[in-house]
Scaffold this active site. Structure first.
Site, PDB file in Angstrom:
ATOM      1  N   LYS A  19       8.831  -5.983  -1.805  1.00  9.52           N
ATOM      2  CA  LYS A  19       8.976  -7.020  -2.816  1.00  9.52           C
ATOM      3  C   LYS A  19       9.499  -6.361  -4.086  1.00  9.52           C
ATOM      4  O   LYS A  19       9.361  -5.152  -4.262  1.00  9.52           O
ATOM      5  CB  LYS A  19       7.661  -7.748  -3.038  1.00  9.52           C
ATOM      6  CG  LYS A  19       6.456  -6.885  -3.386  1.00  9.52           C
ATOM      7  CD  LYS A  19       5.223  -7.758  -3.347  1.00  9.52           C
ATOM      8  CE  LYS A  19       3.970  -7.038  -3.777  1.00  9.52           C
ATOM      9  NZ  LYS A  19       3.387  -6.210  -2.706  1.00  9.52           N
ATOM     10  N   ASP A  60       6.696  -3.995  -8.110  1.00 10.15           N
ATOM     11  CA  ASP A  60       7.094  -4.874  -7.011  1.00 10.15           C
ATOM     12  C   ASP A  60       6.632  -6.316  -7.194  1.00 10.15           C
ATOM     13  O   ASP A  60       7.091  -7.211  -6.491  1.00 10.15           O
ATOM     14  CB  ASP A  60       6.665  -4.310  -5.640  1.00 10.15           C
ATOM     15  CG  ASP A  60       5.188  -4.018  -5.549  1.00 10.15           C
ATOM     16  OD1 ASP A  60       4.452  -4.332  -6.499  1.00 10.15           O
ATOM     17  OD2 ASP A  60       4.771  -3.464  -4.504  1.00 10.15           O
ATOM     18  N   ARG A  61       5.708  -6.556  -8.128  1.00 12.75           N
ATOM     19  CA  ARG A  61       5.266  -7.939  -8.360  1.00 12.75           C
ATOM     20  C   ARG A  61       5.990  -8.546  -9.559  1.00 12.75           C
ATOM     21  O   ARG A  61       6.520  -7.816 -10.391  1.00 12.75           O
ATOM     22  CB  ARG A  61       3.763  -7.973  -8.632  1.00 12.75           C
ATOM     23  CG  ARG A  61       2.930  -7.503  -7.471  1.00 12.75           C
ATOM     24  CD  ARG A  61       1.469  -7.659  -7.783  1.00 12.75           C
ATOM     25  NE  ARG A  61       0.676  -7.311  -6.622  1.00 12.75           N
ATOM     26  CZ  ARG A  61      -0.515  -7.804  -6.355  1.00 12.75           C
ATOM     27  NH1 ARG A  61      -1.075  -8.659  -7.186  1.00 12.75           N
ATOM     28  NH2 ARG A  61      -1.173  -7.448  -5.275  1.00 12.75           N
ATOM     29  N   GLU A  92       5.065 -14.057  -1.467  1.00 13.23           N
ATOM     30  CA  GLU A  92       3.623 -14.120  -1.299  1.00 13.23           C
ATOM     31  C   GLU A  92       2.982 -14.697  -2.552  1.00 13.23           C
ATOM     32  O   GLU A  92       3.482 -14.517  -3.663  1.00 13.23           O
ATOM     33  CB  GLU A  92       3.050 -12.726  -1.075  1.00 13.23           C
ATOM     34  CG  GLU A  92       3.485 -12.087   0.218  1.00 13.23           C
ATOM     35  CD  GLU A  92       2.692 -10.824   0.471  1.00 13.23           C
ATOM     36  OE1 GLU A  92       1.687 -10.907   1.164  1.00 13.23           O
ATOM     37  OE2 GLU A  92       3.077  -9.769  -0.070  1.00 13.23           O
ATOM     38  N   THR A 100      -4.244  -3.099   2.922  1.00 13.99           N
ATOM     39  CA  THR A 100      -3.091  -4.002   2.949  1.00 13.99           C
ATOM     40  C   THR A 100      -1.804  -3.250   2.621  1.00 13.99           C
ATOM     41  O   THR A 100      -0.747  -3.523   3.164  1.00 13.99           O
ATOM     42  CB  THR A 100      -3.290  -5.147   1.926  1.00 13.99           C
ATOM     43  OG1 THR A 100      -4.571  -5.744   2.115  1.00 13.99           O
ATOM     44  CG2 THR A 100      -2.234  -6.211   2.064  1.00 13.99           C
ATOM     45  N   ASP A 137       3.632  -0.788 -10.190  1.00 11.13           N
ATOM     46  CA  ASP A 137       4.709  -0.098  -9.476  1.00 11.13           C
ATOM     47  C   ASP A 137       5.979  -0.925  -9.351  1.00 11.13           C
ATOM     48  O   ASP A 137       6.898  -0.542  -8.619  1.00 11.13           O
ATOM     49  CB  ASP A 137       4.230   0.358  -8.095  1.00 11.13           C
ATOM     50  CG  ASP A 137       3.837  -0.797  -7.198  1.00 11.13           C
ATOM     51  OD1 ASP A 137       3.405  -1.838  -7.728  1.00 11.13           O
ATOM     52  OD2 ASP A 137       3.958  -0.668  -5.969  1.00 11.13           O
ATOM     53  N   SER A 144      -0.534   0.269  -7.161  1.00 10.58           N
ATOM     54  CA  SER A 144       0.050  -1.009  -7.542  1.00 10.58           C
ATOM     55  C   SER A 144      -0.532  -1.576  -8.832  1.00 10.58           C
ATOM     56  O   SER A 144      -0.458  -0.950  -9.879  1.00 10.58           O
ATOM     57  CB  SER A 144      -0.123  -1.983  -6.382  1.00 10.58           C
ATOM     58  OG  SER A 144       0.554  -3.163  -6.663  1.00 10.58           O
ATOM     59  N   HIS A 145      -1.136  -2.752  -8.730  1.00 11.75           N
ATOM     60  CA  HIS A 145      -1.637  -3.457  -9.918  1.00 11.75           C
ATOM     61  C   HIS A 145      -3.041  -3.000 -10.300  1.00 11.75           C
ATOM     62  O   HIS A 145      -3.597  -3.487 -11.275  1.00 11.75           O
ATOM     63  CB  HIS A 145      -1.657  -4.955  -9.629  1.00 11.75           C
ATOM     64  CG  HIS A 145      -2.449  -5.259  -8.383  1.00 11.75           C
ATOM     65  ND1 HIS A 145      -1.957  -4.972  -7.125  1.00 11.75           N
ATOM     66  CD2 HIS A 145      -3.678  -5.758  -8.208  1.00 11.75           C
ATOM     67  CE1 HIS A 145      -2.867  -5.308  -6.236  1.00 11.75           C
ATOM     68  NE2 HIS A 145      -3.922  -5.784  -6.858  1.00 11.75           N
ATOM     69  N   ASP A 201       4.375  -5.440 -12.362  1.00 11.41           N
ATOM     70  CA  ASP A 201       3.076  -4.767 -12.247  1.00 11.41           C
ATOM     71  C   ASP A 201       3.213  -3.247 -12.309  1.00 11.41           C
ATOM     72  O   ASP A 201       4.277  -2.719 -12.651  1.00 11.41           O
ATOM     73  CB  ASP A 201       2.386  -5.183 -10.945  1.00 11.41           C
ATOM     74  CG  ASP A 201       3.093  -4.625  -9.721  1.00 11.41           C
ATOM     75  OD1 ASP A 201       4.318  -4.419  -9.793  1.00 11.41           O
ATOM     76  OD2 ASP A 201       2.424  -4.373  -8.701  1.00 11.41           O
TER      77      ASP A 201
END
Ligand code: G16
Length: 548
Positions: free
Chosen positions: A381, A286-287, A368, A23, A284, A118-119, A282
């Site tokens: 994001k 972006d969340r 999202e 993804t 990196d 990421s997370h 998160d």
């Protein structure tokens, strides 16, 4: 000083069979990335696919997780040998994903390589990842990641130079043979950009009025950004940012800003005397997670709320051009778009699908269910941006999170929403199960329990309106009577086994039912999918491993 030892040469290698980006980039266990030539093969495949990157400039940085620094040194050797002439790297190898996306555009670079899973957890036993972002700052589209993957299957040589390690611990310039490496402060440009998006003067009044906030950086990359923006520039007191120091293993935690993993923040916001506003980001950056005093906000609700109040912030002074959400994200924002008369686009899961829409000016707000929200200021994001968006709205309305959400539901109804994850499934079994579900979904029409009946089904397919590219098999939707929906898809970001995600949503329009417990409100849908899918028989599981 020039740290070059030897000019570029070719090195023989053998292809790996698992370098297919998911993804969001290539994600694997750290140990896999540490295997000889694993990083080099993937980076070489990027250059074999996009030879035009030679002669250009590249942004490089990551979330600081374990292996970040070694990977950057390896990447420098391969990209310089492939002809990149300028590298812009965050000090200590750090760049949040949105800051990297901004830097690519701000410095007119040709692409960016972002090192992050990421997370996902970090550390020697954890995960690592490599993402390629394009000239527009956003993630590379599917057509490019597919081509890179094809190349990885046959790559037999990579180019590299030999050089001493580039010092990433201080800002400044280093010559690496023909290439100039510039190590920059990762925070300033991004913080300056945020000041152009929001009314910082209005937000500065919040701490003056005694309003407290807590931001949980989860020992990940946003700590330095959050300290600079919330504490230094906006005046929230020192200590507002918790877990502010980026750590290679995120302090052993799982840097996913949801009620399960950000429980320190969550417990604090649910207890007496909590700050008025809580947020987290998160690994990196972006969340985002938004939580008011005793009032968690689901990411889908957050998107809807931001859309409804966008007119209050400078970033949207010219209005909303359009809104995009990923298919599994709840339809709460659809009702806002309809009321405002703003076009709505529904894309597959993955931020990469929003980039073209933003480049074409079709949308300037995207979101999202997986805690991602962003605007057209970058093509990723952006966690801190979303938090500032909320702060700006709270500052100019002087309302609490609870009040503003309640007002929103009074106008639009409340969309109860949950995601049930079944993690660690056997990959072959999960993929066979899912193919069968795609084929047989239509047969579920008419089935139901307790008055909830499947009215129609769809295997989601997306046609990009700007390129006409088709992405098919992007998840199965079951539409039920009474504005309810079930969605099923397999995650594309895990590194161990397969994860089945089940998304549940139900619209409630009776104000007296707005305060119902979320799980209770969705119990009928939970019962329905368990009966329809018979997961015990098909996958050997009964209960989800995580509910968010
Ligand atoms: C990535 C993507 C998101 C996606 C999320 C979950 O986020 O950028 O667009 O929604 O993964 O994907 P999946 O359901 O396939 O696991 P991140 O924050 O991990 O980069």
């Amino acid at each position: 000083m020039d740290v070059l030892v030897n000019q570029g040469h070719s090195v023989s290698t053998e292809p790996f069979d698992d370098q297919k980006p998911g993804t969001s980039g290539l994600r694997k266990k750290v140990a896999r990335f540490q295997e000889k030539h694993y990083v080099e093969n993937f980076i070489q495949s990027i250059f074999d696919t996009l030879p035009e990157l030679a002669g250009g400039s590249l942004v490089i940085g990551g979330d600081g997780r374990y292996f970040n620094d070694q990977a950057i040194q390896t990447i420098i050797q391969v990209v310089v040998a492939n002809g990149v002439e300028k590298l812009i790297i965050g000090k200590d190898g750090l760049l949040s994903t949105p800051a990297a996306a901004h830097l690519i555009r701000h410095t007119n670079s040709d692409a960016g390589i972002i090192l992050s899973a990421s997370h996902n957890p970090g550390g020697p036993e954890g995960d690592f990842g490599i993402k390629l972002n394009m000239k527009n700052g956003g993630p590379s589209p599917q057509s490019i990641t597919d081509a890179i993957y094809e190349n990885t299957k046959s790559v037999r040589t990579f180019k590299k130079i030999d050089c001493h390690s580039v010092d990433l611990a201080s800002t400044g310039q280093t010559q690496v043979g023909p290439a100039l490496v510039e190590v920059i402060d990762p925070v300033q440009d991004y913080a300056d950009l945020m000041e152009t998006q929001f009314d910082f003067d209005a937000i500065r009044q919040m701490p003056v009025r005694g309003i407290r906030m807590v931001f949980d950086a989860m020992s990940a990359v946003t700590g330095p950004y959050a300290c600079e923006i919330f504490e230094n520039r906006l005046g929230f007191p020192s200590g507002t940012v918790i877990n502010a120091q980026p750590l290679k293993d995120f302090g052993g935690g799982h840097p996913d800003p949801n009620p399960v993993h950000a429980h320190e923040l969550f417990d604090r916001m649910m207890s007496e005397g909590s700050p008025e506003f809580g947020a987290a980001s998160d690994g990196d950056g972006d969340r985002n997670l938004i939580v008011g005093r005793s009032c968690p906000v689901s990411p889908s609700d957050s998107l809807a709320l931001l859309a409804a109040n966008a007119h209050l912030v400078p970033a949207f002074s010219k209005g909303l051009a359009g809104i995009a959400r990923s298919m599994p994200t709840s339809s709460a924002v659809d009702r806002v778009a309809e009321k405002l008369g703003v076009p709505l686009h529904v894309t597959p899961t993955g931020w990469k699908f929003f980039g073209n829409l933003m480049d074409a000016g079709l949308v300037n707000l995207c979101g999202e269910e997986s805690a991602g929200t962003g605007g057209a200021h970058v093509r990723e994001k952006d966690g801190i941006w979303a938090v500032l968006f909320w702060l700006n709205i709270l500052a100019v309305t002087s309302k609490s999170v609870q009040d503003i959400m309640t007002d929103h539901w009074q106008t639009f109804g409340r969309t109860f929403y949950q995601r049930h994850d079944f993690e660690g499934l056997d990959e072959t079994r999960a993929s066979e199960f899912f193919s069968a579900l795609e084929k047989e979904a239509g047969n579920l029409v008419g089935r139901g329990v307790d008055g909830l009946t499947v009215v129609s089904t769809e295997v989601f397919e997306y046609k990009d309106p700007t390129t006409n590219e088709i992405a098919n098999n992007q998840g199965v939707q079951l539409f039920l009577d009474g504005h309810s929906r079930l969605v099923f898809r397999l995650s594309g970001t895990g590194t161990t086994g397969a994860t089945l995600r089940v998304y549940l949503e139900r619209l409630e329009t009776r104000p007296e039912a707005f305060s119902t417990d979320v799980a209770d409100s969705l119990s009928g849908l939970t019962k329905l999918y368990q009966e329809l899918l018979n997961l015990k028989h098909s996958l050997g599981v009964t209960e989800p491993t995580t509910v968010v």
